[in-house]
Write a protein that holds these residues in place. Sequence first.
Motif, PDB file in Angstrom:
ATOM      1  N   LEU A  88       0.807  -1.215   0.000  1.00 41.59           N
ATOM      2  CA  LEU A  88       0.000   0.000   0.000  1.00 41.59           C
ATOM      3  C   LEU A  88       0.842   1.267   0.000  1.00 41.59           C
ATOM      4  O   LEU A  88       0.403   2.318   0.463  1.00 41.59           O
ATOM      5  CB  LEU A  88      -0.928   0.005   1.220  1.00 41.59           C
ATOM      6  N   SER A  89       2.070   1.168  -0.519  1.00 32.73           N
ATOM      7  CA  SER A  89       2.973   2.314  -0.467  1.00 32.73           C
ATOM      8  C   SER A  89       2.754   3.312  -1.600  1.00 32.73           C
ATOM      9  O   SER A  89       3.455   4.316  -1.684  1.00 32.73           O
ATOM     10  CB  SER A  89       4.432   1.829  -0.493  1.00 32.73           C
ATOM     11  N   GLY A  90       1.780   3.048  -2.462  1.00 35.07           N
ATOM     12  CA  GLY A  90       1.489   3.966  -3.561  1.00 35.07           C
ATOM     13  C   GLY A  90       1.071   5.332  -3.048  1.00 35.07           C
ATOM     14  O   GLY A  90       0.409   5.458  -2.014  1.00 35.07           O
ATOM     15  N   ASP A  91       1.444   6.372  -3.782  1.00 36.11           N
ATOM     16  CA  ASP A  91       1.224   7.747  -3.343  1.00 36.11           C
ATOM     17  C   ASP A  91      -0.127   8.278  -3.822  1.00 36.11           C
ATOM     18  O   ASP A  91      -0.210   9.196  -4.633  1.00 36.11           O
ATOM     19  CB  ASP A  91       2.363   8.635  -3.853  1.00 36.11           C
ATOM     20  N   THR A  92      -1.221   7.660  -3.318  1.00 28.60           N
ATOM     21  CA  THR A  92      -2.566   8.147  -3.631  1.00 28.60           C
ATOM     22  C   THR A  92      -3.349   8.272  -2.333  1.00 28.60           C
ATOM     23  O   THR A  92      -3.108   7.508  -1.383  1.00 28.60           O
ATOM     24  CB  THR A  92      -3.313   7.193  -4.582  1.00 28.60           C
ATOM     25  N   PRO A  93      -4.295   9.229  -2.233  1.00 30.05           N
ATOM     26  CA  PRO A  93      -5.092   9.384  -1.010  1.00 30.05           C
ATOM     27  C   PRO A  93      -5.850   8.111  -0.648  1.00 30.05           C
ATOM     28  O   PRO A  93      -5.981   7.771   0.533  1.00 30.05           O
ATOM     29  CB  PRO A  93      -6.058  10.519  -1.365  1.00 30.05           C
ATOM     30  N   MET A  94      -6.341   7.383  -1.649  1.00 25.41           N
ATOM     31  CA  MET A  94      -7.100   6.162  -1.411  1.00 25.41           C
ATOM     32  C   MET A  94      -6.223   5.105  -0.726  1.00 25.41           C
ATOM     33  O   MET A  94      -6.608   4.514   0.293  1.00 25.41           O
ATOM     34  CB  MET A  94      -7.635   5.620  -2.738  1.00 25.41           C
ATOM     35  N   LEU A  95      -5.021   4.871  -1.291  1.00 25.55           N
ATOM     36  CA  LEU A  95      -4.123   3.877  -0.702  1.00 25.55           C
ATOM     37  C   LEU A  95      -3.629   4.316   0.672  1.00 25.55           C
ATOM     38  O   LEU A  95      -3.446   3.496   1.568  1.00 25.55           O
ATOM     39  CB  LEU A  95      -2.937   3.623  -1.626  1.00 25.55           C
ATOM     40  N   ALA A  96      -3.425   5.618   0.857  1.00 29.46           N
ATOM     41  CA  ALA A  96      -2.988   6.119   2.166  1.00 29.46           C
ATOM     42  C   ALA A  96      -4.055   5.842   3.229  1.00 29.46           C
ATOM     43  O   ALA A  96      -3.732   5.453   4.358  1.00 29.46           O
ATOM     44  CB  ALA A  96      -2.695   7.610   2.079  1.00 29.46           C
ATOM     45  N   ALA A  97      -5.323   6.022   2.858  1.00 29.64           N
ATOM     46  CA  ALA A  97      -6.416   5.776   3.801  1.00 29.64           C
ATOM     47  C   ALA A  97      -6.509   4.291   4.152  1.00 29.64           C
ATOM     48  O   ALA A  97      -6.661   3.918   5.321  1.00 29.64           O
ATOM     49  CB  ALA A  97      -7.739   6.261   3.204  1.00 29.64           C
ATOM     50  N   VAL A  98      -6.416   3.429   3.140  1.00 37.90           N
ATOM     51  CA  VAL A  98      -6.473   1.984   3.380  1.00 37.90           C
ATOM     52  C   VAL A  98      -5.273   1.539   4.204  1.00 37.90           C
ATOM     53  O   VAL A  98      -5.400   0.697   5.108  1.00 37.90           O
ATOM     54  CB  VAL A  98      -6.534   1.209   2.039  1.00 37.90           C
TER      55      VAL A  98
END
Length: 633
Positions: A88-98
Amino acid sequence: MNYLSVENIAKSFGERKLFADISFGLSKGDKVALVARNGAGKTTLMNILAGRDTPDRGNVTLRREITVAFLFQDPQFEGDKNILEIALSGDTPMLAAVREYELLLLEDGNAPDYEKRFNAALEKMDELAAWDTESKVQQMLGKLGLHDLTQTTATLSGGQRKRLALAQVLLAEPDLLILDEPTNHLDVDMIEWLENHLTGSDITLLLVTHDRYFLDRVCDSIIELEDGKIQHYNGNFSYYIERKAEIEVAEQASLEKARNLYKRELEWVRKMPRARGTKAKSRVDAFKDVEQEAKGKPKEEALLLQVKMSRLGGKILELIHINKSYGDKKILSRFDYVFKRGEKIGIVGPNGIGKSTLLNVILGIEPADSGKIQTGETVVFGYYAQQGMILNEDKRVIEVVKDIAEVFPLADGKNLSASQMLQRFLFAPHTHYSYVSKLSGGEKRRLFLLTVLMKNPNFLILDEPTNDLDILTLGILEEFLEDFPGCVLIVTHDRYFMDKLVDHLFVFEGDGVIKDFPGNYTQWRDKRLSEPAKGAAEKQVKPVAAAPEPEQQKQPAVVAEGVKRKLSFKEKTEFDQLEKEIPQLEKEKAELALKMNDVSDHSELSKLASRFAEIEKQLDEKGMRWLELSEGV
């Protein structure tokens, strides 16, 4: 919309020129494969695209506003993070929340501010509607065999690291995805899942892979790197093979025609007197053009796999009541088999189930817990190993070969020197005194294959032989194995390779059970997919315990015998909903069963089978829940 532009780039290492002035581009939605021989520069080109290397000249341009993700053959991770953090290290708000939500679930919850942080994470998940993403993360990691999310990257095997890196780039959902050998370390179920994932999305894709079924089903165009130049083919892998054959036939015919003309013109030039008129001079000038064309690209050398097989006697190999376990995990349970001359057997099963262990037990690398292995006196094993390829990196290529023998007998009675043997395996003379460490990954694999075959085996055991070999080498290896009169036992995730070669399969079903299936991989897969449909009508629902609802938790643990527990309002609503949903699912399941019997397309059949399995699972869960609630009605 153009995503990637490669303009006139060149790369050399000393005197070795990989490519010069090559150009190509990718537009939005393209799914392109890069194919080339081992050592032609595929990995170098991919590294240049990723910014890991620089070209000697030329430019690589990526569109500024797009996101790009790369999957390398040797993924490296920063620090010692766990699987979940990397995925989940991708730099997107969705992945950051998960990521925040999932990491909180892994905590023990005793910290003073835990409840506050957890509530904030829940609110963020609701705000971004990230619950579908959370479900997708769990599903993808499960599909790729990554179940312990707390496991750190330092403890992962090479295959686990590659699968984690694949999950990482897929979950980032980039605009452009560049993959180097994505199917390595995936079992066949994982490969088919990845096929469906990539074909079902509108992602722009550039990949390198040796998996021909994967190429055929995923990619819509091919770029081939050959002799330092790029050739474009606007079609899938099947189209590429057909078109390339046509081009080679036309080129060879043109070359022969030019050579014949050259011979005639050369004879005329030699006979001409010194004093030539204008007309004669123009013919001499034309002769120079003919000469250049006649000395053009010669017919490619082909890899020649021709070795002398040791004589194979009547008794080959017999396995009697073989048992093998690791702790509580059974690998082999009373396994019996008598090998026969000339048979070619494939081994299938998920990663980690014990396929390589069977090979090691046969070869005596690992002992069986019990049972007997009787090997014929004339059997000479040739073992091409998945792991631990034994090549001394500090030796020169020719020294590796001479360590086995100076002269090698062939099946036709001829003898070859070490140097001649290397040339037959497409190692040019100037590479013979290069160090093994300077070879590409595919060239090392080809050299290792040579060392295996040079020992004149009559029983070949091949563990993932297709990894890192180019498509040309794979084709020649297949032809050799088709005509090989000895026994062949193959573990591979390359479905095309297995389909072309094997007579039958050892199917690992788990808990030590191995079944013998009479057919190749595709035939076994078709049978496996048709079985749920065949038994759909009579298959009984197996109860699966459902997670307790909040209302259930408030009920007393024991209810007096004969006394019905009344349903809460929420449970009554749930029961009514289940009575509507279950018949709808049963109807869809029956319709799918009929469709699966009629569909022959593998991709469509895979989608139907996936939905069928999903419905069965839902019916199991909903059926059990309906039974629980019906007690209170």
